[in-house]
Design a protein around this motif. Structure first.
Motif, PDB file in Angstrom:
ATOM      1  N   VAL A   1      -8.622 -60.370-143.841  1.00 13.75           N
ATOM      2  CA  VAL A   1      -9.884 -60.536-144.579  1.00 13.75           C
ATOM      3  C   VAL A   1     -10.249 -61.538-145.902  1.00 13.75           C
ATOM      4  N   ARG A   2     -10.978 -62.363-146.035  1.00 12.80           N
ATOM      5  CA  ARG A   2     -11.349 -63.032-147.672  1.00 12.80           C
ATOM      6  C   ARG A   2     -10.774 -62.669-148.574  1.00 12.80           C
ATOM      7  N   THR A   3     -10.288 -63.979-149.228  1.00 10.34           N
ATOM      8  CA  THR A   3      -9.517 -64.055-150.204  1.00 10.34           C
ATOM      9  C   THR A   3     -10.512 -64.280-151.760  1.00 10.34           C
ATOM     10  N   THR A   4     -11.793 -64.558-151.078  1.00 10.62           N
ATOM     11  CA  THR A   4     -13.015 -65.340-152.139  1.00 10.62           C
ATOM     12  C   THR A   4     -13.544 -64.240-153.128  1.00 10.62           C
ATOM     13  N   VAL A   5     -13.521 -63.083-152.670  1.00 14.59           N
ATOM     14  CA  VAL A   5     -14.738 -61.902-153.006  1.00 14.59           C
ATOM     15  C   VAL A   5     -13.531 -61.031-153.976  1.00 14.59           C
ATOM     16  N   ASP A   6     -13.551 -60.539-154.606  1.00 16.57           N
ATOM     17  CA  ASP A   6     -13.583 -59.907-155.764  1.00 16.57           C
ATOM     18  C   ASP A   6     -13.200 -58.399-154.856  1.00 16.57           C
ATOM     19  N   HIS A   7     -11.604 -58.351-154.837  1.00 15.95           N
ATOM     20  CA  HIS A   7     -11.193 -56.963-153.945  1.00 15.95           C
ATOM     21  C   HIS A   7     -11.725 -55.448-154.586  1.00 15.95           C
ATOM     22  N   SER A   8     -12.236 -55.297-155.741  1.00 14.34           N
ATOM     23  CA  SER A   8     -12.912 -54.318-155.257  1.00 14.34           C
ATOM     24  C   SER A   8     -13.818 -54.311-154.941  1.00 14.34           C
ATOM     25  N   LEU A   9     -14.895 -54.684-154.942  1.00 16.17           N
ATOM     26  CA  LEU A   9     -16.401 -55.108-154.481  1.00 16.17           C
ATOM     27  C   LEU A   9     -16.101 -55.383-152.782  1.00 16.17           C
ATOM     28  N   LEU A  10     -14.808 -55.934-152.357  1.00  7.29           N
ATOM     29  CA  LEU A  10     -14.875 -55.907-151.102  1.00  7.29           C
ATOM     30  C   LEU A  10     -14.294 -54.367-150.311  1.00  7.29           C
ATOM     31  N   VAL A  11     -14.018 -53.727-151.110  1.00 10.19           N
ATOM     32  CA  VAL A  11     -13.281 -53.019-150.950  1.00 10.19           C
ATOM     33  C   VAL A  11     -14.699 -51.948-150.514  1.00 10.19           C
ATOM     34  N   ALA A  12     -15.781 -51.560-151.966  1.00  9.47           N
ATOM     35  CA  ALA A  12     -16.175 -51.050-151.926  1.00  9.47           C
ATOM     36  C   ALA A  12     -17.535 -51.861-150.717  1.00  9.47           C
ATOM     37  N   ALA A  13     -17.668 -52.799-150.281  1.00 11.70           N
ATOM     38  CA  ALA A  13     -18.687 -53.311-149.175  1.00 11.70           C
ATOM     39  C   ALA A  13     -18.117 -52.416-147.701  1.00 11.70           C
ATOM     40  N   THR A  14     -16.099 -52.933-147.481  1.00 11.09           N
ATOM     41  CA  THR A  14     -16.017 -51.988-146.487  1.00 11.09           C
ATOM     42  C   THR A  14     -16.516 -51.208-146.139  1.00 11.09           C
ATOM     43  N   GLU A  15     -16.070 -50.376-147.200  1.00 15.16           N
ATOM     44  CA  GLU A  15     -16.048 -48.286-147.427  1.00 15.16           C
ATOM     45  C   GLU A  15     -17.867 -48.650-147.122  1.00 15.16           C
ATOM     46  N   ALA A  16     -18.473 -49.399-147.492  1.00 14.31           N
ATOM     47  CA  ALA A  16     -19.909 -48.548-147.554  1.00 14.31           C
ATOM     48  C   ALA A  16     -20.115 -49.142-145.649  1.00 14.31           C
ATOM     49  N   VAL A  17     -20.121 -50.524-145.151  1.00 14.49           N
ATOM     50  CA  VAL A  17     -20.434 -50.925-143.928  1.00 14.49           C
ATOM     51  C   VAL A  17     -19.482 -49.748-142.999  1.00 14.49           C
ATOM     52  N   LEU A  18     -18.817 -49.601-142.974  1.00 16.98           N
ATOM     53  CA  LEU A  18     -17.829 -48.629-142.065  1.00 16.98           C
ATOM     54  C   LEU A  18     -18.212 -46.771-142.800  1.00 16.98           C
ATOM     55  N   ARG A  19     -18.903 -46.367-143.402  1.00 13.56           N
ATOM     56  CA  ARG A  19     -19.512 -45.041-143.694  1.00 13.56           C
ATOM     57  C   ARG A  19     -20.095 -45.015-143.307  1.00 13.56           C
ATOM     58  N   ALA A  20     -21.518 -46.088-142.762  1.00 12.30           N
ATOM     59  CA  ALA A  20     -22.825 -46.336-141.930  1.00 12.30           C
ATOM     60  C   ALA A  20     -22.551 -46.746-141.021  1.00 12.30           C
ATOM     61  N   ALA A  21     -21.445 -46.884-140.213  1.00 18.30           N
ATOM     62  CA  ALA A  21     -20.907 -47.095-138.950  1.00 18.30           C
ATOM     63  C   ALA A  21     -20.252 -45.933-139.025  1.00 18.30           C
ATOM     64  N   ASP A  22     -19.447 -45.168-139.229  1.00 18.65           N
ATOM     65  CA  ASP A  22     -19.792 -43.404-138.675  1.00 18.65           C
ATOM     66  C   ASP A  22     -20.337 -42.946-138.785  1.00 18.65           C
ATOM     67  N   GLY A  23     -21.915 -42.597-140.422  1.00 16.28           N
ATOM     68  CA  GLY A  23     -22.692 -41.989-139.849  1.00 16.28           C
ATOM     69  C   GLY A  23     -23.487 -42.763-138.557  1.00 16.28           C
ATOM     70  N   TRP A  24     -24.009 -44.067-138.211  1.00 23.31           N
ATOM     71  CA  TRP A  24     -24.381 -43.894-137.145  1.00 23.31           C
ATOM     72  C   TRP A  24     -23.814 -43.802-135.820  1.00 23.31           C
ATOM     73  N   ALA A  25     -22.175 -43.548-135.527  1.00 23.81           N
ATOM     74  CA  ALA A  25     -21.857 -43.020-134.250  1.00 23.81           C
ATOM     75  C   ALA A  25     -21.700 -41.600-134.391  1.00 23.81           C
ATOM     76  N   LEU A  26     -21.679 -40.901-135.950  1.00 23.27           N
ATOM     77  CA  LEU A  26     -21.426 -39.113-135.395  1.00 23.27           C
ATOM     78  C   LEU A  26     -23.302 -38.671-135.312  1.00 23.27           C
ATOM     79  N   GLU A  27     -23.714 -39.644-135.321  1.00 18.73           N
ATOM     80  CA  GLU A  27     -25.269 -39.289-134.413  1.00 18.73           C
ATOM     81  C   GLU A  27     -25.869 -39.572-133.464  1.00 18.73           C
ATOM     82  N   LYS A  28     -24.565 -40.408-133.011  1.00 17.38           N
ATOM     83  CA  LYS A  28     -24.400 -40.095-131.515  1.00 17.38           C
ATOM     84  C   LYS A  28     -24.092 -39.365-130.834  1.00 17.38           C
TER      85      LYS A  28
END
Length: 195
Positions: free
Chosen positions: A142-169
């Motif tokens: 994982v890159r270190t050039t982006v603020d940690h808390s922003l990257l955590v929030a973005a990772t959480e958003a991507v994985l929650r979106a992926a979870d929603g997609w997977a749950l629908e499937k």
């Protein structure tokens, strides 16, 4: 909202049985429309007794959603330091695979999963994502050039979106979720190579 203290003094088996009946009813009829009276009747106690354990239907629903969240986090397990990038990706795949298998095998949890995660307000989930990103940074995944808390929030958003997609499937009966797209999204976000 949470169960009244008297509920927590019940034997663990009785608490689990009550939550299982309520989980089944909320999953089958929906969190907004499941009948409190039918739930307490199916759980085998009177309305008077029910009010010794819960302030009402919303209180019981909150307890069920907390239980579902804890069950899902239990399947996922805590994130601990990986031995290297390959182990990092393998553990991430194994954890999400175990979570998917659990949801496929437990339709009540599947029906309530999205709501349980949303209601929890992030807390324990955000802590899990924080540990994941910290470990990925330590390993160079994982890159270190982006603020940690922003990257955590973005990772959480991507994985929650992926979870929603997977749950629908999963809800549609498709138990073969193509997760390569998710790993590609994460690798792009994290600025590295995927598994």
């Amino acid at each position: 909202m949470s169960p009244l203290p008297r509920f927590h003094r019940l034997p663990a088996e009785r608490r689990e049985a009550i939550l299982a009946v309520a989980r089944e009813q909320f999953a089958a009829h929906g969190p907004e429309t499941a009948s409190y009276n039918k739930i307490i009747e199916a759980a085998g106690f009177s309305k008077t007794a029910a009010y010794q354990y819960f302030d009402g239907r919303d209180d019981l629903l909150a307890a069920v959603l907390e239980d579902v969240r804890e069950r899902l986090l239990g399947v996922l397990g805590p994130w601990g330091p990986a031995d290297g990038p390959d182990d990092f990706w393998a553990r991430l795949r194994a954890g999400t695979g175990a979570l998917g298998a659990h949801l496929a095998a437990h339709p009540d949890d599947l029906a309530l999963a999205e709501r349980a995660v949303r209601v929890s307000g992030g807390g324990p989930w955000t802590a899990w994502f924080d540990a994941l990103v910290r470990d990925g940074r330590r390993l160079g995944v994982v890159r270190t050039t982006v603020d940690h808390s922003l990257l955590v929030a973005a990772t959480e958003a991507v994985l929650r979106a992926a979870d929603g997609w997977a749950l629908e499937k999963l809800r549609a009966g498709d138990h073969e979720v193509e997760d390569e797209q998710v790993w590609a999204l994460l690798a792009g976000l994290w600025g590295g190579e995927g598994p």
